[in-house]
Design an enzyme around this catalytic site. Structure first.
Site, PDB file in Angstrom:
ATOM      1  N   SER A  43     -12.987  27.594   3.967  1.00 55.83           N
ATOM      2  CA  SER A  43     -12.973  28.702   4.906  1.00 55.83           C
ATOM      3  C   SER A  43     -12.017  28.327   6.026  1.00 55.83           C
ATOM      4  O   SER A  43     -11.420  27.240   6.005  1.00 55.83           O
ATOM      5  CB  SER A  43     -14.384  28.959   5.445  1.00 55.83           C
ATOM      6  OG  SER A  43     -14.399  30.103   6.275  1.00 55.83           O
ATOM      7  N   ARG A  44     -11.868  29.220   7.002  1.00 63.06           N
ATOM      8  CA  ARG A  44     -10.971  28.901   8.126  1.00 63.06           C
ATOM      9  C   ARG A  44     -11.608  27.918   9.099  1.00 63.06           C
ATOM     10  O   ARG A  44     -10.941  27.389   9.978  1.00 63.06           O
ATOM     11  CB  ARG A  44     -10.578  30.182   8.846  1.00 63.06           C
ATOM     12  CG  ARG A  44      -9.660  31.088   8.036  1.00 63.06           C
ATOM     13  CD  ARG A  44      -9.199  32.264   8.882  1.00 63.06           C
ATOM     14  NE  ARG A  44      -8.398  33.224   8.159  1.00 63.06           N
ATOM     15  CZ  ARG A  44      -7.083  33.150   7.990  1.00 63.06           C
ATOM     16  NH1 ARG A  44      -6.423  32.108   8.475  1.00 63.06           N
ATOM     17  NH2 ARG A  44      -6.423  34.085   7.342  1.00 63.06           N
ATOM     18  N   HIS A  86      -4.602  37.934   1.567  1.00 60.40           N
ATOM     19  CA  HIS A  86      -4.308  37.545   0.180  1.00 60.40           C
ATOM     20  C   HIS A  86      -2.917  36.936   0.041  1.00 60.40           C
ATOM     21  O   HIS A  86      -2.741  35.930  -0.651  1.00 60.40           O
ATOM     22  CB  HIS A  86      -4.427  38.761  -0.742  1.00 60.40           C
ATOM     23  CG  HIS A  86      -5.832  39.175  -1.008  1.00 60.40           C
ATOM     24  ND1 HIS A  86      -6.159  40.257  -1.796  1.00 60.40           N
ATOM     25  CD2 HIS A  86      -7.017  38.651  -0.600  1.00 60.40           C
ATOM     26  CE1 HIS A  86      -7.467  40.388  -1.860  1.00 60.40           C
ATOM     27  NE2 HIS A  86      -8.010  39.431  -1.128  1.00 60.40           N
ATOM     28  N   LYS A 104      -8.814  41.977  -5.574  1.00 60.19           N
ATOM     29  CA  LYS A 104      -8.122  43.236  -5.360  1.00 60.19           C
ATOM     30  C   LYS A 104      -8.644  43.877  -4.072  1.00 60.19           C
ATOM     31  O   LYS A 104      -9.750  43.534  -3.645  1.00 60.19           O
ATOM     32  CB  LYS A 104      -8.280  44.124  -6.595  1.00 60.19           C
ATOM     33  CG  LYS A 104      -9.509  45.052  -6.665  1.00 60.19           C
ATOM     34  CD  LYS A 104     -10.847  44.491  -6.525  1.00 60.19           C
ATOM     35  CE  LYS A 104     -11.331  43.791  -7.782  1.00 60.19           C
ATOM     36  NZ  LYS A 104     -12.696  43.233  -7.488  1.00 60.19           N
ATOM     37  N   ARG A 174     -12.735  49.572   9.119  1.00 60.59           N
ATOM     38  CA  ARG A 174     -12.094  50.409  10.138  1.00 60.59           C
ATOM     39  C   ARG A 174     -10.951  49.661  10.836  1.00 60.59           C
ATOM     40  O   ARG A 174     -10.325  50.215  11.746  1.00 60.59           O
ATOM     41  CB  ARG A 174     -13.138  50.840  11.185  1.00 60.59           C
ATOM     42  CG  ARG A 174     -14.272  51.710  10.653  1.00 60.59           C
ATOM     43  CD  ARG A 174     -13.900  53.165  10.584  1.00 60.59           C
ATOM     44  NE  ARG A 174     -13.616  53.715  11.909  1.00 60.59           N
ATOM     45  CZ  ARG A 174     -14.550  54.278  12.707  1.00 60.59           C
ATOM     46  NH1 ARG A 174     -15.807  54.340  12.313  1.00 60.59           N
ATOM     47  NH2 ARG A 174     -14.212  54.776  13.877  1.00 60.59           N
ATOM     48  N   ASP A 185      -9.565  49.270  -0.355  1.00 60.33           N
ATOM     49  CA  ASP A 185     -10.853  48.677  -0.699  1.00 60.33           C
ATOM     50  C   ASP A 185     -11.467  49.332  -1.921  1.00 60.33           C
ATOM     51  O   ASP A 185     -12.032  48.643  -2.790  1.00 60.33           O
ATOM     52  CB  ASP A 185     -11.811  48.796   0.489  1.00 60.33           C
ATOM     53  CG  ASP A 185     -12.834  47.677   0.503  1.00 60.33           C
ATOM     54  OD1 ASP A 185     -14.001  47.938   0.174  1.00 60.33           O
ATOM     55  OD2 ASP A 185     -12.461  46.544   0.833  1.00 60.33           O
TER      56      ASP A 185
END
Length: 338
Positions: A43-44, A86, A104, A174, A185
């Site tokens: 993860s970050r 991505h 995707k 949003r 999405d």
């Protein structure tokens, strides 16, 4: 990267990038495969990676993507970040010499997708979009029925995907910086469904309801082909739609049950004949969910293939071009489009 041997005598070792819901579902499915294991997660930051690793019994957790990409015991990387990341995550993995399965929508736009495909080609590495729908046995049966002429020439395709809203302004759906909205999405599914059967459309029309942030909340798409075929598609984050699909041809139609992107059955209807139902159980597969796409990745790696015939890179690029055209029609632009 350690070479993946032919056959199943050596497990394929996966590294997972991101720790959200889709990463959790993929990890669960892969861990149930006898010839695969998840050996690392990144993860970050370190805390969510460690929590995810503890939840799934993964031996190594990294607080930076680069550390996972440098792990010699990772054979292939699964990218499950928001699609806004991505390009960066998959690109860094490929640059480090790792094959990649990327969620995707593959990227934010076609330009980013082309960059990833070019990079994979330069490095001679496997790269595939995680369009699990294409690997589903019922969808594969549908494709065979259509190609065998079961419904004649395709005239119309209808498919929808909508989630019950409303979503708060701070939600990722949003957020333009995260590629928010319904098109990337959810719309990627009906567009991919139509293009699986008909290829890239010759004409694209679209209309949408936009949020104050400038992302689409509800989008309708009309795709047209020179063959005379049309596709009426929709996606929404304002209401739960049936999430079904129908393919109608000159000699019959195929109805794909909800959720059409991971169906367990379809029905073939031809004039004057009894309906014929095909089920997942009838496809003689012991796999389920995301296991189908993971199995296809591992098959390709063992065979030395860099492009899957089930989810070819050319098809992914074609879908991204269509999504770009839809967004252009409805006026949705993201920061990376500039």
């Amino acid at each position: 990267m350690t070479a993946v041997r032919a056959g199943h005598e050596q497990k394929v070792r996966w590294g997972v990038v991101a720790t959200g819901g889709i990463a959790a579902r993929f990890t669960e499915d892969v861990q149930a495969l006898p010839d695969a294991e998840v050996v690392a997660v990144a993860s970050r930051s370190e805390a969510p990676a460690k929590e995810f690793a503890g939840r799934f019994g993964i031996p190594r957790a990294y607080g930076a993507w680069a550390d996972l990409f440098a792990d010699d015991e990772v054979d292939v990387v699964y990218v499950a970040t928001p699609h806004s990341a991505h390009r960066a995550a998959a690109g860094a993995a490929l640059a480090a010499g790792k094959p990649v399965l990327c969620e995707k929508a593959f990227t934010i736009n076609a330009r980013e997708a082309e960059e990833l495909v070019a990079l994979a080609g330069e490095r001679g590495l496997f790269l595939m979009e995680a369009m699990w729908m294409y690997c589903n046995p019922v969808i594969r049966r549908m494709v065979r029925l259509v190609r065998d002429g079961a419904i004649g020439d395709i005239r119309t395709v209808q498919a929808d995907f909508g989630l019950q809203g409303p979503f708060a302004p701070e939600h990722r759906l949003r957020n333009p910086d995260l590629g928010g909205g319904a098109i990337l999405d959810l719309g990627v599914y009906p567009v991919s469904f139509a293009q699986l059967l008909l290829g890239e459309p010759d004409r694209v029309q679209a209309d949408a309801l936009l949020s104050p942030e400038g992302v689409d909340l509800n989008t309708g798409m009309l795709l047209g082909w020179d063959s005379g075929a049309t596709a009426l598609l929709s996606c929404s984050v304002t209401g739960a739609t049936p999430t079904t699909a129908t393919v109608t041809g000159t000699e019959g139609r195929i109805e794909v049950a909800s959720a059409f992107f991971n169906p367990d059955r379809l029905v073939l209807r031809r004039e004057g004949e009894e309906p014929v139902e095909y089920t997942a159980a009838g496809e003689a597969s012991e796999l389920a969910g995301m296991q189908h796409e993971a199995a296809e990745v591992m098959r390709c790696l063992r065979a030395g293939e860099t492009d899957s015939p089930l989810i070819p890179q050319a098809g992914t690029l074609a879908v991204m071009r269509t999504l770009d055209r839809v967004r252009e029609q409805v006026g949705v632009r993201f920061p990376v489009d500039a």
